[in-house]
Design a protein around this motif. Sequence first.
Motif, PDB file in Angstrom:
ATOM      1  N   SER A  37      47.659  50.098  34.440  1.00 10.28           N
ATOM      2  CA  SER A  37      46.649  50.540  35.394  1.00 10.28           C
ATOM      3  C   SER A  37      45.439  49.626  35.270  1.00 10.28           C
ATOM      4  CB  SER A  37      46.229  51.993  35.123  1.00 10.28           C
ATOM      5  OG  SER A  37      45.586  52.102  33.863  1.00 10.28           O
ATOM      6  N   SER A  58      49.304  41.129  33.265  1.00  9.08           N
ATOM      7  CA  SER A  58      50.159  41.501  34.392  1.00  9.08           C
ATOM      8  C   SER A  58      51.437  40.667  34.409  1.00  9.08           C
ATOM      9  CB  SER A  58      49.401  41.321  35.711  1.00  9.08           C
ATOM     10  OG  SER A  58      48.276  42.188  35.772  1.00  9.08           O
ATOM     11  N   LEU A  88      48.447  45.389  35.475  1.00 10.22           N
ATOM     12  CA  LEU A  88      48.389  46.248  36.650  1.00 10.22           C
ATOM     13  C   LEU A  88      49.788  46.706  37.050  1.00 10.22           C
ATOM     14  CD1 LEU A  88      45.747  44.313  38.762  1.00 10.22           C
ATOM     15  CD2 LEU A  88      45.396  46.172  37.142  1.00 10.22           C
ATOM     16  N   PRO A  89      49.905  47.853  37.751  1.00  9.37           N
ATOM     17  CA  PRO A  89      51.229  48.331  38.175  1.00  9.37           C
ATOM     18  C   PRO A  89      51.962  47.304  39.030  1.00  9.37           C
ATOM     19  CG  PRO A  89      49.546  50.022  38.486  1.00  9.37           C
ATOM     20  CD  PRO A  89      48.818  48.767  38.127  1.00  9.37           C
TER      21      PRO A  89
END
Length: 289
Positions: free
Chosen positions: A144, A222, A228-229
Amino acid sequence: MTAPTDSTGRPAPALSRSRRPVRLAVAALVLLGLAVLLVPPLVQLDQQLVDLRAAGLPPSPRHPLGTDQVGRDVLLRSIYGLRVSFLVGLVAALVSMVIGGLVGLTAGSLGGTPDRLLMRVVDGFNSVPHLLFGIFIVALFAPSPAAVVVSVGVTHWTTAARIVRSEVLSLRSRPFVEAAISGGASRSRVVRRHLLPHLFPHLLLATVLMVPHAIWHETALSFLGLGLPAHLASLGNMINDGRHSLLTGDWWSSLVPGVFILVPTLAVAVLAQHWRDRLSPRHRSELSL
């Protein structure tokens, strides 16, 4: 006609040559900023729209920078990814500067045993590799933006703490601070009226210098699948997705988001360097991050 010289008698550098990188950096940031602000509302396309019929298309008039392996427009996703990465990097840099600023201000203003203890804490954090510590932190949470912000903020505040502490120690020996203390001013008043106004430009500059570093940190996390997703368009996720297409010759899927990372971070670094030289040319090494 003689060439202009500086105060030491040496030839002064050409003004246009010295400002050329700054102008290029400003132009790059303005263009990218306009793209981030204007393209999403003007281009009525869903950057998450999957079109397998257009998968892996090379750059063309319809898709200026090609499409990825599931048919999503690479340029549009890069613009969205730049916006997400920049916002996450900016917030993470602000968190880092707040933590480091408070620690450095406390250590420098109190001195003595508190100063030594806080600096030992700083040394302890610096002894652990930032990326490794950041991976450990984000692994405790689901991918997240908040996890990335916490990771960067917790691992990169030590440099700000050293900068602020060094500036506070320098300011404490200035005549106006000594006069305020001799006049009976409390420690909180000295901090508010004399230390913070002089520290603010240095903290602001350190924050600007931290933003590119935070963007790279978010991109690395990431890329490893820990930031991040996966459904969120970020530059790190795009590079991670595009590396599978390199074997099939779809080089644009990874190159384009890589350029979108490199150009703004280098532009911010050039502007911060220019600002740093104008702010305090004697202390360039102190403000390096």
